[in-house]
Motif scaffolding. Sequence first.
Motif, short mmCIF file in Angstrom:
data_model
loop_
_atom_site.label_atom_id
_atom_site.label_comp_id
_atom_site.label_asym_id
_atom_site.label_seq_id
_atom_site.Cartn_x
_atom_site.Cartn_y
_atom_site.Cartn_z
N GLN A 52 0.93 -1.32 -0.15
CA GLN A 52 -0.22 0.04 -0.08
C GLN A 52 0.88 1.08 0.04
O GLN A 52 0.39 2.51 -0.11
N ALA A 53 2.00 1.13 0.17
CA ALA A 53 2.99 2.17 0.20
C ALA A 53 3.52 2.36 -1.10
O ALA A 53 4.25 3.46 -1.60
N ALA A 54 3.16 1.67 -2.21
CA ALA A 54 3.57 1.90 -3.68
C ALA A 54 2.84 3.03 -4.30
O ALA A 54 1.62 3.48 -3.45
N SER A 55 3.56 3.77 -5.09
CA SER A 55 2.90 5.02 -5.72
C SER A 55 1.55 4.93 -6.26
O SER A 55 1.19 3.71 -6.73
N ALA A 56 0.73 5.86 -6.30
CA ALA A 56 -0.48 5.74 -6.96
C ALA A 56 -0.36 5.50 -8.39
O ALA A 56 -1.33 4.68 -9.02
N ALA A 57 0.55 5.61 -8.99
CA ALA A 57 0.99 5.38 -10.57
C ALA A 57 1.02 4.09 -10.75
O ALA A 57 0.33 3.38 -11.90
N VAL A 58 1.66 3.40 -9.81
CA VAL A 58 1.91 2.01 -9.91
C VAL A 58 0.76 1.17 -9.58
O VAL A 58 0.03 0.33 -10.36
N THR A 59 -0.16 1.64 -8.78
CA THR A 59 -1.50 1.01 -8.56
C THR A 59 -2.45 1.20 -9.60
O THR A 59 -3.20 0.36 -9.89
N ARG A 60 -2.48 2.37 -10.27
CA ARG A 60 -3.44 2.56 -11.31
C ARG A 60 -2.82 1.73 -12.37
O ARG A 60 -3.82 1.26 -13.23
N ARG A 61 -1.66 1.60 -12.60
CA ARG A 61 -1.38 0.75 -13.85
C ARG A 61 -1.69 -0.47 -13.63
O ARG A 61 -2.09 -1.26 -14.78
#
Length: 284
Positions: A52-61
């Motif tokens: 959950q500390a991954a960037s929002a861009a990684v999660t969206r991708r």
Amino acid sequence: MTSADLALPAQDERTMPAVVLRDLDKRPLEHALAELHALVEQHGHVIVVCSQAASAAVTRRLYTLRALMESDRIAVFRPDLPPLGIAVLARQLRQLASCDLGPGVLASAGRLLTHYIHAGAVLGSVARLDRVPVGLTAHAKSWVPGSQFAVLAHPEPQFVRVGPGATLTGPRFGTWMLVAKGPSQTQAQADWVGTLSKAWNVLGLREAPLPAESPRWWGTGRMVEFCGHLADLSVLYQLVTSVRRGNCHWCGIDVIGDRCVFCSAAPPGHEPPAPRALEQRAPA
């Protein structure tokens, strides 16, 4: 995995190797899509463990790729664990992947095993810690030079100021402890974790590099992160296989628990009995 530093070394010769989806937010979409498609074709099902500390861009991708493939054979699993706990959980799933467990049971096992992970850290400051409840007094004290705080984020939040007699309630079963030291950690922080490991009666203590996402999760780089966990494959297997299995009513895969990790379908709810039936059962 979405980060290479979350792929811990194999626990034993049976532990399956981790596959790292590198730079998801930087590579062209079609390249990441081709890689994920190849993994699904090779293995049948893919479980992506993401912090959950991954960037929002990684999660969206990640969710964009899953949506474009229109596949219910990709599970995106983002448990509420600190990064070192994520790395430990991912390795446990890699251990179990060598056993006779179906993909739905293996993916569901992630949620089960999360309950047996005790993840925390010794921090030099809690001024920027927003993932664990911390009082205003502790925030103020964190500005005092030399202050040290011990925080358990999972399974139940705990918070103490490091000092004589201070401790954290640990697991009531035998665990190993994994420790990751930050570049600015102090000897006092490392020593306190060693004292905690004795209080928890851990079976053994190992060290690992600090995940890159840990300073962002904990709000500071002056830290030593630790994680108590089950390491023996036979114990993990017995724990997972002792839980009743069910069948997902939507995609048909075997699962444990009340929700399918692949298609996110929950069991259909039971409809309440009709009023007439209630009237018929009522006493005269």
